[in-house]
Scaffold this motif. Structure first.
Motif, PDB file in Angstrom:
ATOM      1  N   GLY A 165      32.927  66.334  -1.877  1.00 35.78           N
ATOM      2  CA  GLY A 165      32.186  66.609  -0.805  1.00 35.78           C
ATOM      3  C   GLY A 165      32.521  66.344   0.299  1.00 35.78           C
ATOM      4  N   GLY A 166      33.631  65.806   0.756  1.00 35.53           N
ATOM      5  CA  GLY A 166      34.276  65.785   2.157  1.00 35.53           C
ATOM      6  C   GLY A 166      34.006  64.855   2.996  1.00 35.53           C
ATOM      7  N   GLY A 167      34.035  63.505   2.766  1.00 36.30           N
ATOM      8  CA  GLY A 167      34.014  62.390   3.523  1.00 36.30           C
ATOM      9  C   GLY A 167      32.719  61.398   3.131  1.00 36.30           C
ATOM     10  N   ASP A 168      32.517  60.569   3.989  1.00 36.94           N
ATOM     11  CA  ASP A 168      31.455  59.576   3.941  1.00 36.94           C
ATOM     12  C   ASP A 168      30.249  60.339   4.013  1.00 36.94           C
ATOM     13  N   PRO A 169      29.257  59.964   2.745  1.00 30.87           N
ATOM     14  CA  PRO A 169      27.978  60.518   2.471  1.00 30.87           C
ATOM     15  C   PRO A 169      27.052  60.486   3.829  1.00 30.87           C
ATOM     16  N   ALA A 170      27.230  59.447   4.580  1.00 34.02           N
ATOM     17  CA  ALA A 170      26.306  59.258   5.723  1.00 34.02           C
ATOM     18  C   ALA A 170      26.461  60.499   6.689  1.00 34.02           C
ATOM     19  N   THR A 171      27.701  61.042   6.715  1.00 34.66           N
ATOM     20  CA  THR A 171      28.039  62.087   7.764  1.00 34.66           C
ATOM     21  C   THR A 171      27.781  63.364   7.177  1.00 34.66           C
ATOM     22  N   ARG A 172      27.483  63.498   6.122  1.00 35.15           N
ATOM     23  CA  ARG A 172      26.902  64.702   5.204  1.00 35.15           C
ATOM     24  C   ARG A 172      25.559  65.369   5.614  1.00 35.15           C
ATOM     25  N   GLY A 173      25.533  66.268   6.741  1.00 34.36           N
ATOM     26  CA  GLY A 173      24.456  67.081   7.035  1.00 34.36           C
ATOM     27  C   GLY A 173      23.957  66.500   8.444  1.00 34.36           C
ATOM     28  N   ARG A 174      22.694  67.190   8.800  1.00 33.61           N
ATOM     29  CA  ARG A 174      22.398  66.785  10.137  1.00 33.61           C
ATOM     30  C   ARG A 174      20.988  66.120  10.077  1.00 33.61           C
ATOM     31  N   THR A 175      20.783  65.390  11.005  1.00 32.80           N
ATOM     32  CA  THR A 175      19.157  64.866  11.366  1.00 32.80           C
ATOM     33  C   THR A 175      18.722  65.454  12.622  1.00 32.80           C
ATOM     34  N   THR A 176      17.572  65.828  12.693  1.00 26.04           N
ATOM     35  CA  THR A 176      16.667  66.119  13.686  1.00 26.04           C
ATOM     36  C   THR A 176      15.527  65.502  13.798  1.00 26.04           C
ATOM     37  N   ILE A 177      15.310  65.050  15.212  1.00 23.01           N
ATOM     38  CA  ILE A 177      14.172  64.343  15.483  1.00 23.01           C
ATOM     39  C   ILE A 177      13.237  65.139  16.374  1.00 23.01           C
ATOM     40  N   ALA A 178      11.973  65.393  15.892  1.00 22.43           N
ATOM     41  CA  ALA A 178      10.940  66.283  16.699  1.00 22.43           C
ATOM     42  C   ALA A 178      10.404  65.523  17.771  1.00 22.43           C
ATOM     43  N   ASP A 179      10.192  66.333  18.954  1.00 26.15           N
ATOM     44  CA  ASP A 179       9.677  65.784  20.077  1.00 26.15           C
ATOM     45  C   ASP A 179       8.489  64.990  19.962  1.00 26.15           C
ATOM     46  N   GLY A 180       7.386  65.296  18.987  1.00 28.06           N
ATOM     47  CA  GLY A 180       6.400  64.223  18.727  1.00 28.06           C
ATOM     48  C   GLY A 180       6.784  62.853  18.086  1.00 28.06           C
ATOM     49  N   VAL A 181       7.709  62.841  17.482  1.00 27.15           N
ATOM     50  CA  VAL A 181       8.231  61.604  16.880  1.00 27.15           C
ATOM     51  C   VAL A 181       8.485  60.715  18.161  1.00 27.15           C
ATOM     52  N   VAL A 182       9.386  61.333  19.043  1.00 26.62           N
ATOM     53  CA  VAL A 182       9.666  60.427  20.019  1.00 26.62           C
ATOM     54  C   VAL A 182       8.604  60.200  21.171  1.00 26.62           C
ATOM     55  N   GLU A 183       7.640  60.964  21.102  1.00 27.59           N
ATOM     56  CA  GLU A 183       6.589  60.711  21.920  1.00 27.59           C
ATOM     57  C   GLU A 183       5.579  59.661  21.452  1.00 27.59           C
ATOM     58  N   LYS A 184       5.685  59.614  20.012  1.00 27.11           N
ATOM     59  CA  LYS A 184       4.765  58.702  19.261  1.00 27.11           C
ATOM     60  C   LYS A 184       5.344  57.214  19.563  1.00 27.11           C
ATOM     61  N   ILE A 185       6.631  57.257  19.444  1.00 28.74           N
ATOM     62  CA  ILE A 185       7.490  55.691  19.705  1.00 28.74           C
ATOM     63  C   ILE A 185       7.287  55.413  21.055  1.00 28.74           C
ATOM     64  N   ALA A 186       7.499  56.267  21.916  1.00 31.58           N
ATOM     65  CA  ALA A 186       7.463  56.061  23.608  1.00 31.58           C
ATOM     66  C   ALA A 186       5.958  55.519  23.877  1.00 31.58           C
ATOM     67  N   GLY A 187       4.938  56.198  23.402  1.00 32.15           N
ATOM     68  CA  GLY A 187       3.557  55.891  23.506  1.00 32.15           C
ATOM     69  C   GLY A 187       3.446  54.526  23.012  1.00 32.15           C
ATOM     70  N   MET A 188       3.712  54.082  21.855  1.00 33.05           N
ATOM     71  CA  MET A 188       3.356  52.830  21.333  1.00 33.05           C
ATOM     72  C   MET A 188       4.185  51.737  22.142  1.00 33.05           C
ATOM     73  N   ALA A 189       5.190  52.054  22.578  1.00 32.54           N
ATOM     74  CA  ALA A 189       6.095  51.037  23.391  1.00 32.54           C
ATOM     75  C   ALA A 189       5.370  50.809  24.701  1.00 32.54           C
ATOM     76  N   ALA A 190       4.889  51.944  25.319  1.00 32.15           N
ATOM     77  CA  ALA A 190       4.537  51.660  26.760  1.00 32.15           C
ATOM     78  C   ALA A 190       3.075  51.023  26.494  1.00 32.15           C
ATOM     79  N   ARG A 191       2.262  51.092  25.645  1.00 29.94           N
ATOM     80  CA  ARG A 191       0.881  50.514  25.659  1.00 29.94           C
ATOM     81  C   ARG A 191       1.235  48.953  25.246  1.00 29.94           C
ATOM     82  N   ASP A 192       2.394  48.537  24.877  1.00 31.43           N
ATOM     83  CA  ASP A 192       2.587  47.261  24.449  1.00 31.43           C
ATOM     84  C   ASP A 192       2.872  46.386  25.862  1.00 31.43           C
ATOM     85  N   VAL A 193       2.904  47.160  27.043  1.00 26.98           N
ATOM     86  CA  VAL A 193       3.483  46.324  28.146  1.00 26.98           C
ATOM     87  C   VAL A 193       2.064  45.888  28.932  1.00 26.98           C
ATOM     88  N   VAL A 194       1.868  44.536  29.221  1.00 26.07           N
ATOM     89  CA  VAL A 194       1.093  44.044  30.108  1.00 26.07           C
ATOM     90  C   VAL A 194       0.779  44.839  31.157  1.00 26.07           C
TER      91      VAL A 194
END
Length: 160
Positions: A27-56
């Motif tokens: 299969g050509g190398g380390d299994p962790a490097t096989r393929g591609r991971t894409t992250i949707a804008d909405g995923v990053v938006e949720k993470i950022a929204g939760m992190a921002a709301r945690d700030v006093v």
């Protein structure tokens, strides 16, 4: 007699270029490097929204209009609070940029809150996604005064 070129094959398939033994991998190398991971804008938006709301000092996210529509949507049966309200992300292959719109509590230092939001958002997004956060733009759209009614937290309807 003509020579036929070798196609990137080692002279001895069981030896690497340094002469040492090499295990044959499928299969050509380390299994962790096989393929591609894409992250949707909405995923990053949720993470950022939760992190921002945690700030006093962050009272709410989004502009007054989006908070009003959000409050109506939250009251509809089956509706849920939008974690992404006030957050816009642009996600590339390895980097992301974020725009946040926040409402701060009266009396807090806006500069300190903005710094804390940036630090918290960058840490959360980079830790969870592996993306490099190149910028976090923050727009403070309102200040929550102590005597103001809170449209988002109203428990009783205004009309009876």
């Amino acid at each position: 007699m003509t020579e036929t070129p070798q196609r990137n094959r080692p002279e001895n398939p069981d030896k690497d270029s340094t002469g040492g033994s090499q295990l044959t991998k499928r299969g050509g190398g380390d299994p962790a490097t096989r393929g591609r991971t894409t992250i949707a804008d909405g995923v990053v938006e949720k993470i950022a929204g939760m992190a921002a709301r945690d700030v006093v000092g962050v009272h709410a996210m989004g502009s007054g209009l989006s908070r009003t529509f959000g409050a109506v949507r939250d009251r509809v049966p089956g509706g849920s609070k939008s974690v992404t309200r006030g957050v816009k992300a642009e996600v590339g292959e390895s980097q992301t940029a974020l725009d946040l719109e926040i409402v701060v509590d009266y009396g807090v230092s806006i500069a300190d809150v903005a710094r804390d939001v940036r630090e918290n958002v960058v840490a959360a997004v980079e830790r969870m996604t592996g993306l490099e956060v190149v910028e976090v733009n923050i727009a403070v759209s309102d200040v929550k005064l102590p005597d103001e009614d809170d449209d988002d937290d109203q428990s009783e309807p205004r009309l009876q």
